[in-house]
Design a protein around this motif. Structure first.
Motif, PDB file in Angstrom:
ATOM      1  N   LEU A  92       0.824  -1.209   0.000  1.00  0.00           N
ATOM      2  CA  LEU A  92       0.000   0.000   0.000  1.00  0.00           C
ATOM      3  C   LEU A  92       0.858   1.260   0.000  1.00  0.00           C
ATOM      4  O   LEU A  92       1.718   1.450   0.866  1.00  0.00           O
ATOM      5  N   HIS A  93       0.630   2.101  -0.987  1.00  0.00           N
ATOM      6  CA  HIS A  93       1.300   3.397  -1.061  1.00  0.00           C
ATOM      7  C   HIS A  93       0.314   4.363  -1.708  1.00  0.00           C
ATOM      8  O   HIS A  93      -0.321   4.050  -2.704  1.00  0.00           O
ATOM      9  N   ILE A  94       0.187   5.522  -1.098  1.00  0.00           N
ATOM     10  CA  ILE A  94      -0.793   6.505  -1.544  1.00  0.00           C
ATOM     11  C   ILE A  94      -0.046   7.638  -2.247  1.00  0.00           C
ATOM     12  O   ILE A  94       0.897   8.216  -1.705  1.00  0.00           O
ATOM     13  N   HIS A  95      -0.471   7.911  -3.458  1.00  0.00           N
ATOM     14  CA  HIS A  95       0.133   8.974  -4.254  1.00  0.00           C
ATOM     15  C   HIS A  95      -0.554  10.306  -3.947  1.00  0.00           C
ATOM     16  O   HIS A  95      -1.783  10.386  -3.936  1.00  0.00           O
ATOM     17  N   VAL A  96       0.246  11.339  -3.745  1.00  0.00           N
ATOM     18  CA  VAL A  96      -0.269  12.707  -3.629  1.00  0.00           C
ATOM     19  C   VAL A  96       0.534  13.524  -4.642  1.00  0.00           C
ATOM     20  O   VAL A  96       1.705  13.850  -4.414  1.00  0.00           O
ATOM     21  N   VAL A  97      -0.098  13.795  -5.768  1.00  0.00           N
ATOM     22  CA  VAL A  97       0.617  14.364  -6.909  1.00  0.00           C
ATOM     23  C   VAL A  97       0.074  15.760  -7.199  1.00  0.00           C
ATOM     24  O   VAL A  97      -1.137  15.944  -7.315  1.00  0.00           O
ATOM     25  N   GLY A  98       0.968  16.692  -7.310  1.00  0.00           N
ATOM     26  CA  GLY A  98       0.565  18.070  -7.581  1.00  0.00           C
ATOM     27  C   GLY A  98       0.589  18.348  -9.076  1.00  0.00           C
ATOM     28  O   GLY A  98       1.640  18.313  -9.693  1.00  0.00           O
ATOM     29  N   ARG A  99      -0.564  18.669  -9.612  1.00  0.00           N
ATOM     30  CA  ARG A  99      -0.653  18.855 -11.056  1.00  0.00           C
ATOM     31  C   ARG A  99      -0.919  20.313 -11.438  1.00  0.00           C
ATOM     32  O   ARG A  99      -1.525  21.063 -10.681  1.00  0.00           O
ATOM     33  N   HIS A 100      -0.458  20.650 -12.626  1.00  0.00           N
ATOM     34  CA  HIS A 100      -0.620  22.006 -13.152  1.00  0.00           C
ATOM     35  C   HIS A 100      -0.964  21.890 -14.630  1.00  0.00           C
ATOM     36  O   HIS A 100      -0.429  21.023 -15.331  1.00  0.00           O
ATOM     37  N   SER A 101      -1.837  22.765 -15.079  1.00  0.00           N
ATOM     38  CA  SER A 101      -2.304  22.661 -16.465  1.00  0.00           C
ATOM     39  C   SER A 101      -1.192  22.911 -17.472  1.00  0.00           C
ATOM     40  O   SER A 101      -1.379  22.683 -18.671  1.00  0.00           O
ATOM     41  N   ALA A 102      -0.038  23.369 -17.011  1.00  0.00           N
ATOM     42  CA  ALA A 102       1.102  23.549 -17.923  1.00  0.00           C
ATOM     43  C   ALA A 102       2.162  22.468 -17.708  1.00  0.00           C
ATOM     44  O   ALA A 102       3.237  22.550 -18.314  1.00  0.00           O
ATOM     45  N   ASP A 103       1.898  21.461 -16.880  1.00  0.00           N
ATOM     46  CA  ASP A 103       2.938  20.429 -16.713  1.00  0.00           C
ATOM     47  C   ASP A 103       2.954  19.502 -17.934  1.00  0.00           C
ATOM     48  O   ASP A 103       1.988  19.447 -18.690  1.00  0.00           O
ATOM     49  N   PRO A 104       4.062  18.803 -18.162  1.00  0.00           N
ATOM     50  CA  PRO A 104       4.241  18.105 -19.444  1.00  0.00           C
ATOM     51  C   PRO A 104       3.233  16.983 -19.712  1.00  0.00           C
ATOM     52  O   PRO A 104       3.053  16.592 -20.862  1.00  0.00           O
ATOM     53  N   LEU A 105       2.596  16.460 -18.689  1.00  0.00           N
ATOM     54  CA  LEU A 105       1.649  15.361 -18.901  1.00  0.00           C
ATOM     55  C   LEU A 105       0.183  15.804 -18.894  1.00  0.00           C
ATOM     56  O   LEU A 105      -0.691  15.018 -19.255  1.00  0.00           O
ATOM     57  N   TRP A 106      -0.087  16.994 -18.448  1.00  0.00           N
ATOM     58  CA  TRP A 106      -1.469  17.453 -18.296  1.00  0.00           C
ATOM     59  C   TRP A 106      -2.276  17.298 -19.562  1.00  0.00           C
ATOM     60  O   TRP A 106      -1.748  17.637 -20.626  1.00  0.00           O
ATOM     61  N   PRO A 107      -3.537  16.810 -19.561  1.00  0.00           N
ATOM     62  CA  PRO A 107      -4.269  16.375 -18.359  1.00  0.00           C
ATOM     63  C   PRO A 107      -4.150  14.878 -18.086  1.00  0.00           C
ATOM     64  O   PRO A 107      -4.912  14.345 -17.301  1.00  0.00           O
ATOM     65  N   ASP A 108      -3.200  14.231 -18.735  1.00  0.00           N
ATOM     66  CA  ASP A 108      -3.048  12.791 -18.506  1.00  0.00           C
ATOM     67  C   ASP A 108      -2.559  12.521 -17.081  1.00  0.00           C
ATOM     68  O   ASP A 108      -1.962  13.385 -16.437  1.00  0.00           O
ATOM     69  N   VAL A 109      -2.774  11.299 -16.632  1.00  0.00           N
ATOM     70  CA  VAL A 109      -2.291  10.913 -15.310  1.00  0.00           C
ATOM     71  C   VAL A 109      -0.788  10.661 -15.362  1.00  0.00           C
ATOM     72  O   VAL A 109      -0.204  10.491 -16.439  1.00  0.00           O
ATOM     73  N   VAL A 110      -0.163  10.636 -14.216  1.00  0.00           N
ATOM     74  CA  VAL A 110       1.289  10.415 -14.164  1.00  0.00           C
ATOM     75  C   VAL A 110       1.661   8.938 -14.305  1.00  0.00           C
ATOM     76  O   VAL A 110       2.774   8.623 -14.728  1.00  0.00           O
ATOM     77  N   TRP A 111       0.729   8.052 -13.983  1.00  0.00           N
ATOM     78  CA  TRP A 111       1.067   6.629 -13.959  1.00  0.00           C
ATOM     79  C   TRP A 111       1.110   6.075 -15.377  1.00  0.00           C
ATOM     80  O   TRP A 111       0.138   6.165 -16.117  1.00  0.00           O
ATOM     81  N   GLY A 112       2.265   5.505 -15.714  1.00  0.00           N
ATOM     82  CA  GLY A 112       2.414   4.882 -17.019  1.00  0.00           C
ATOM     83  C   GLY A 112       2.780   5.845 -18.125  1.00  0.00           C
ATOM     84  O   GLY A 112       2.950   5.416 -19.274  1.00  0.00           O
ATOM     85  N   ASN A 113       2.884   7.112 -17.832  1.00  0.00           N
ATOM     86  CA  ASN A 113       3.262   8.095 -18.851  1.00  0.00           C
ATOM     87  C   ASN A 113       4.653   8.632 -18.542  1.00  0.00           C
ATOM     88  O   ASN A 113       4.883   9.141 -17.449  1.00  0.00           O
ATOM     89  N   PRO A 114       5.580   8.516 -19.506  1.00  0.00           N
ATOM     90  CA  PRO A 114       6.950   8.910 -19.206  1.00  0.00           C
ATOM     91  C   PRO A 114       7.091  10.415 -18.992  1.00  0.00           C
ATOM     92  O   PRO A 114       6.512  11.215 -19.716  1.00  0.00           O
ATOM     93  N   LEU A 115       7.856  10.762 -17.975  1.00  0.00           N
ATOM     94  CA  LEU A 115       8.152  12.164 -17.679  1.00  0.00           C
ATOM     95  C   LEU A 115       9.524  12.525 -18.223  1.00  0.00           C
ATOM     96  O   LEU A 115      10.408  11.666 -18.291  1.00  0.00           O
ATOM     97  N   PRO A 116       9.729  13.794 -18.601  1.00  0.00           N
ATOM     98  CA  PRO A 116      11.085  14.220 -18.963  1.00  0.00           C
ATOM     99  C   PRO A 116      12.032  13.936 -17.798  1.00  0.00           C
ATOM    100  O   PRO A 116      11.640  14.055 -16.642  1.00  0.00           O
ATOM    101  N   GLU A 117      13.254  13.561 -18.103  1.00  0.00           N
ATOM    102  CA  GLU A 117      14.207  13.268 -17.021  1.00  0.00           C
ATOM    103  C   GLU A 117      14.560  14.538 -16.274  1.00  0.00           C
ATOM    104  O   GLU A 117      14.921  15.546 -16.884  1.00  0.00           O
TER     105      GLU A 117
END
Lengths: 140, 140
Positions: A92-117
Protein backbone atom coordinates in the motif's frame (compact mmCIF):
# COMPACT_ATOMS: atom_id res chain seq x y z
CA UNK A 1 1.24 -2.27 12.71
CA UNK A 2 4.09 -4.02 14.48
CA UNK A 3 7.27 -2.96 16.20
CA UNK A 4 9.52 -4.95 13.89
CA UNK A 5 11.42 -3.05 11.19
CA UNK A 6 9.13 -2.20 8.32
CA UNK A 7 10.34 -3.15 4.84
CA UNK A 8 9.47 -0.98 1.87
CA UNK A 9 9.25 -2.64 -1.52
CA UNK A 10 12.51 -2.36 -3.47
CA UNK A 11 10.78 -0.69 -6.43
CA UNK A 12 9.37 2.07 -4.25
CA UNK A 13 12.79 2.53 -2.64
CA UNK A 14 14.48 2.75 -6.02
CA UNK A 15 12.08 5.36 -7.39
CA UNK A 16 11.83 7.71 -4.42
CA UNK A 17 13.74 9.62 -1.74
CA UNK A 18 13.00 9.22 1.97
CA UNK A 19 11.60 12.42 3.45
CA UNK A 20 10.11 11.76 6.85
CA UNK A 21 8.50 9.16 9.10
CA UNK A 22 5.25 10.12 10.76
CA UNK A 23 2.62 8.15 12.67
CA UNK A 24 3.67 4.79 11.22
CA UNK A 25 3.79 6.25 7.71
CA UNK A 26 6.88 6.57 5.56
CA UNK A 27 6.77 9.72 3.47
CA UNK A 28 8.77 9.67 0.24
CA UNK A 29 9.34 11.86 -2.82
CA UNK A 30 9.30 10.51 -6.36
CA UNK A 31 12.77 11.00 -7.81
CA UNK A 32 11.50 12.67 -10.94
CA UNK A 33 11.42 16.39 -10.23
CA UNK A 34 9.21 17.40 -13.16
CA UNK A 35 6.02 17.09 -11.12
CA UNK A 36 5.82 17.25 -7.30
CA UNK A 37 4.85 13.69 -6.42
CA UNK A 38 4.75 12.45 -2.85
CA UNK A 39 4.12 8.96 -1.53
CA UNK A 40 2.67 7.98 1.82
CA UNK A 41 3.47 4.40 2.76
CA UNK A 42 1.61 3.26 5.87
CA UNK A 43 3.32 0.57 7.92
CA UNK A 44 0.68 -2.07 7.35
CA UNK A 45 0.19 -5.39 5.61
CA UNK A 46 -3.18 -4.28 4.25
CA UNK A 47 -3.12 -3.48 0.54
CA UNK A 48 -6.32 -1.41 0.13
CA UNK A 49 -6.58 2.15 1.40
CA UNK A 50 -10.25 1.71 2.25
CA UNK A 51 -9.46 -1.32 4.44
CA UNK A 52 -7.35 0.77 6.82
CA UNK A 53 -8.88 1.65 10.19
CA UNK A 54 -10.79 4.95 10.01
CA UNK A 55 -8.32 6.77 12.23
CA UNK A 56 -5.44 5.70 10.03
CA UNK A 57 -7.26 6.83 6.88
CA UNK A 58 -7.92 10.23 8.41
CA UNK A 59 -4.28 10.63 9.49
CA UNK A 60 -3.26 10.02 5.90
CA UNK A 61 -5.83 12.31 4.30
CA UNK A 62 -5.02 15.07 6.80
CA UNK A 63 -1.35 14.85 5.90
CA UNK A 64 -2.22 14.67 2.20
CA UNK A 65 -4.39 17.76 2.57
CA UNK A 66 -1.47 19.66 4.09
CA UNK A 67 0.85 18.41 1.36
CA UNK A 68 -1.66 19.52 -1.25
CA UNK A 69 -2.15 22.93 0.29
CA UNK A 70 1.62 23.40 0.49
CA UNK A 71 1.96 22.54 -3.19
CA UNK A 72 -0.82 24.95 -4.12
CA UNK A 73 0.58 27.75 -1.96
CA UNK A 74 4.26 27.37 -2.86
CA UNK A 75 4.63 25.39 -6.09
CA UNK A 76 1.83 26.78 -8.23
CA UNK A 77 -0.05 23.48 -8.21
CA UNK A 78 -3.68 23.65 -9.35
CA UNK A 79 -5.03 20.16 -8.69
CA UNK A 80 -4.10 17.26 -6.45
CA UNK A 81 -4.27 13.68 -7.65
CA UNK A 82 -4.88 11.44 -4.64
CA UNK A 83 -4.72 7.74 -5.44
CA UNK A 84 -4.06 4.26 -4.13
CA UNK A 85 -3.51 2.01 -7.13
CA UNK A 86 -1.07 -0.83 -6.44
CA UNK A 87 -1.26 -2.73 -9.72
CA UNK A 88 2.52 -2.90 -10.08
CA UNK A 89 3.69 -2.66 -6.46
CA UNK A 90 1.04 -4.20 -4.25
CA UNK A 91 2.38 -2.76 -0.99
CA UNK A 92 0.00 0.00 0.00
CA UNK A 93 1.30 3.40 -1.06
CA UNK A 94 -0.79 6.50 -1.54
CA UNK A 95 0.13 8.97 -4.25
CA UNK A 96 -0.27 12.71 -3.63
CA UNK A 97 0.62 14.36 -6.91
CA UNK A 98 0.56 18.07 -7.58
CA UNK A 99 -0.65 18.85 -11.06
CA UNK A 100 -0.62 22.01 -13.15
CA UNK A 101 -2.30 22.66 -16.46
CA UNK A 102 1.10 23.55 -17.92
CA UNK A 103 2.94 20.43 -16.71
CA UNK A 104 4.24 18.10 -19.44
CA UNK A 105 1.65 15.36 -18.90
CA UNK A 106 -1.47 17.45 -18.30
CA UNK A 107 -4.27 16.38 -18.36
CA UNK A 108 -3.05 12.79 -18.51
CA UNK A 109 -2.29 10.91 -15.31
CA UNK A 110 1.29 10.41 -14.16
CA UNK A 111 1.07 6.63 -13.96
CA UNK A 112 2.41 4.88 -17.02
CA UNK A 113 3.26 8.10 -18.85
CA UNK A 114 6.95 8.91 -19.21
CA UNK A 115 8.15 12.16 -17.68
CA UNK A 116 11.09 14.22 -18.96
CA UNK A 117 14.21 13.27 -17.02
CA UNK A 118 14.81 15.62 -14.13
CA UNK A 119 16.24 14.91 -10.70
CA UNK A 120 16.38 16.74 -7.40
CA UNK A 121 19.64 18.15 -6.07
CA UNK A 122 20.77 17.19 -2.58
CA UNK A 123 19.79 20.67 -1.43
CA UNK A 124 16.32 20.30 -2.91
CA UNK A 125 15.84 16.93 -1.20
CA UNK A 126 16.95 18.47 2.10
CA UNK A 127 14.42 21.24 1.53
CA UNK A 128 11.64 18.71 0.94
CA UNK A 129 12.68 16.86 4.09
CA UNK A 130 12.48 20.05 6.11
CA UNK A 131 9.13 20.90 4.55
CA UNK A 132 7.60 17.52 5.36
CA UNK A 133 8.93 17.63 8.89
CA UNK A 134 7.22 20.99 9.33
CA UNK A 135 3.95 19.92 7.68
CA UNK A 136 3.76 16.70 9.70
CA UNK A 137 4.64 18.61 12.86
CA UNK A 138 1.78 21.01 12.19
CA UNK A 139 -0.79 18.19 12.21
CA UNK A 140 -2.36 18.43 15.64
CA UNK B 1 -24.06 20.42 0.64
CA UNK B 2 -27.25 22.25 -0.20
CA UNK B 3 -30.85 21.35 -0.76
CA UNK B 4 -30.90 22.68 -4.31
CA UNK B 5 -30.72 20.19 -7.14
CA UNK B 6 -27.19 18.97 -7.61
CA UNK B 7 -25.77 19.13 -11.13
CA UNK B 8 -23.35 16.50 -12.35
CA UNK B 9 -20.85 17.47 -15.05
CA UNK B 10 -22.08 16.57 -18.52
CA UNK B 11 -18.98 14.50 -19.27
CA UNK B 12 -19.54 12.33 -16.20
CA UNK B 13 -23.19 11.94 -17.13
CA UNK B 14 -22.30 10.95 -20.68
CA UNK B 15 -19.80 8.28 -19.62
CA UNK B 16 -21.70 6.59 -16.83
CA UNK B 17 -25.03 5.11 -15.73
CA UNK B 18 -26.84 6.29 -12.57
CA UNK B 19 -26.97 3.55 -9.94
CA UNK B 20 -27.99 4.98 -6.61
CA UNK B 21 -28.04 8.07 -4.42
CA UNK B 22 -26.73 7.70 -0.90
CA UNK B 23 -25.84 10.17 1.83
CA UNK B 24 -25.44 13.09 -0.58
CA UNK B 25 -23.36 10.98 -2.96
CA UNK B 26 -24.32 10.02 -6.49
CA UNK B 27 -23.12 6.54 -7.35
CA UNK B 28 -22.56 5.82 -11.01
CA UNK B 29 -21.16 3.03 -13.21
CA UNK B 30 -18.72 3.67 -16.06
CA UNK B 31 -20.46 2.64 -19.28
CA UNK B 32 -17.58 0.48 -20.44
CA UNK B 33 -18.26 -3.01 -19.14
CA UNK B 34 -14.76 -4.41 -19.66
CA UNK B 35 -13.64 -3.47 -16.16
CA UNK B 36 -15.98 -2.86 -13.19
CA UNK B 37 -15.56 0.85 -12.60
CA UNK B 38 -17.70 2.78 -10.16
CA UNK B 39 -17.82 6.50 -9.45
CA UNK B 40 -18.82 8.21 -6.23
CA UNK B 41 -19.77 11.86 -6.76
CA UNK B 42 -20.29 13.72 -3.48
CA UNK B 43 -22.73 16.61 -3.62
CA UNK B 44 -20.16 19.27 -2.84
CA UNK B 45 -18.42 22.21 -4.46
CA UNK B 46 -15.05 21.12 -3.06
CA UNK B 47 -12.76 19.59 -5.66
CA UNK B 48 -10.22 17.74 -3.49
CA UNK B 49 -11.13 14.51 -1.69
CA UNK B 50 -8.85 15.38 1.23
CA UNK B 51 -10.64 18.70 1.72
CA UNK B 52 -13.95 16.99 2.53
CA UNK B 53 -15.01 16.90 6.17
CA UNK B 54 -13.71 13.78 7.92
CA UNK B 55 -17.14 12.24 8.32
CA UNK B 56 -17.83 12.65 4.61
CA UNK B 57 -14.48 11.08 3.70
CA UNK B 58 -15.24 8.10 5.92
CA UNK B 59 -18.71 7.64 4.44
CA UNK B 60 -17.12 7.47 1.02
CA UNK B 61 -14.30 5.10 1.96
CA UNK B 62 -16.74 2.83 3.81
CA UNK B 63 -18.91 2.61 0.73
CA UNK B 64 -15.85 2.11 -1.48
CA UNK B 65 -14.67 -0.66 0.81
CA UNK B 66 -18.00 -2.44 0.40
CA UNK B 67 -17.91 -1.92 -3.36
CA UNK B 68 -14.40 -3.35 -3.45
CA UNK B 69 -15.28 -6.33 -1.30
CA UNK B 70 -18.28 -7.03 -3.51
CA UNK B 71 -16.10 -6.93 -6.62
CA UNK B 72 -13.57 -9.27 -5.01
CA UNK B 73 -16.22 -11.70 -3.79
CA UNK B 74 -18.40 -11.78 -6.91
CA UNK B 75 -16.45 -10.49 -9.91
CA UNK B 76 -13.04 -12.07 -9.39
CA UNK B 77 -11.40 -8.71 -8.83
CA UNK B 78 -7.92 -8.82 -7.26
CA UNK B 79 -7.07 -5.17 -6.60
CA UNK B 80 -9.01 -1.98 -6.11
CA UNK B 81 -7.83 1.30 -7.59
CA UNK B 82 -9.17 4.13 -5.42
CA UNK B 83 -8.50 7.56 -6.84
CA UNK B 84 -9.59 11.18 -6.98
CA UNK B 85 -7.89 12.76 -9.99
CA UNK B 86 -9.98 15.50 -11.61
CA UNK B 87 -7.57 16.72 -14.27
CA UNK B 88 -10.20 16.53 -17.01
CA UNK B 89 -13.43 16.93 -15.06
CA UNK B 90 -12.75 19.06 -12.03
CA UNK B 91 -15.99 18.21 -10.22
CA UNK B 92 -15.03 15.87 -7.39
CA UNK B 93 -15.57 12.24 -8.36
CA UNK B 94 -13.90 9.26 -6.77
CA UNK B 95 -13.03 6.24 -8.87
CA UNK B 96 -13.41 2.76 -7.42
CA UNK B 97 -12.08 0.43 -10.09
CA UNK B 98 -11.87 -3.35 -9.80
CA UNK B 99 -8.73 -4.68 -11.43
CA UNK B 100 -7.64 -8.18 -12.36
CA UNK B 101 -4.26 -9.35 -13.58
CA UNK B 102 -5.97 -10.75 -16.67
CA UNK B 103 -7.92 -7.62 -17.60
CA UNK B 104 -6.97 -5.95 -20.91
CA UNK B 105 -5.16 -2.98 -19.37
CA UNK B 106 -3.33 -4.67 -16.50
CA UNK B 107 -1.09 -3.43 -14.95
CA UNK B 108 -1.66 -0.03 -16.56
CA UNK B 109 -4.18 2.36 -15.06
CA UNK B 110 -7.60 2.81 -16.64
CA UNK B 111 -7.28 6.57 -17.08
CA UNK B 112 -6.20 7.58 -20.55
CA UNK B 113 -5.88 4.02 -21.81
CA UNK B 114 -8.53 2.88 -24.30
CA UNK B 115 -10.65 -0.10 -23.31
CA UNK B 116 -12.19 -2.56 -25.76
CA UNK B 117 -15.73 -1.48 -26.55
CA UNK B 118 -18.25 -3.26 -24.34
CA UNK B 119 -21.52 -2.00 -22.91
CA UNK B 120 -23.87 -3.15 -20.20
CA UNK B 121 -27.32 -4.51 -21.07
CA UNK B 122 -30.36 -2.97 -19.40
CA UNK B 123 -30.63 -6.08 -17.24
CA UNK B 124 -27.01 -5.74 -16.15
CA UNK B 125 -27.50 -2.09 -15.25
CA UNK B 126 -30.58 -3.02 -13.23
CA UNK B 127 -28.51 -5.68 -11.46
CA UNK B 128 -25.84 -3.12 -10.59
CA UNK B 129 -28.52 -0.75 -9.33
CA UNK B 130 -29.93 -3.46 -7.07
CA UNK B 131 -26.43 -4.36 -5.88
CA UNK B 132 -25.55 -0.79 -4.97
CA UNK B 133 -28.86 -0.30 -3.21
CA UNK B 134 -28.08 -3.36 -1.11
CA UNK B 135 -24.47 -2.40 -0.42
CA UNK B 136 -25.39 1.15 0.57
CA UNK B 137 -28.24 -0.17 2.69
CA UNK B 138 -25.80 -2.43 4.52
CA UNK B 139 -23.68 0.52 5.65
CA UNK B 140 -24.67 1.02 9.26
Amino acid sequence: MSSKPFDIDDRLLADSHALHTWRHCQIRLNKNATIPWLLIIPETDLIEFCDLPAEHQLNITLLAQMMGQYMKDHLGVEKINFAAIGNVVQQLHIHVVGRHSADPLWPDVVWGNPLPEAGYSKAEIAQWQATLKTLAGDVA
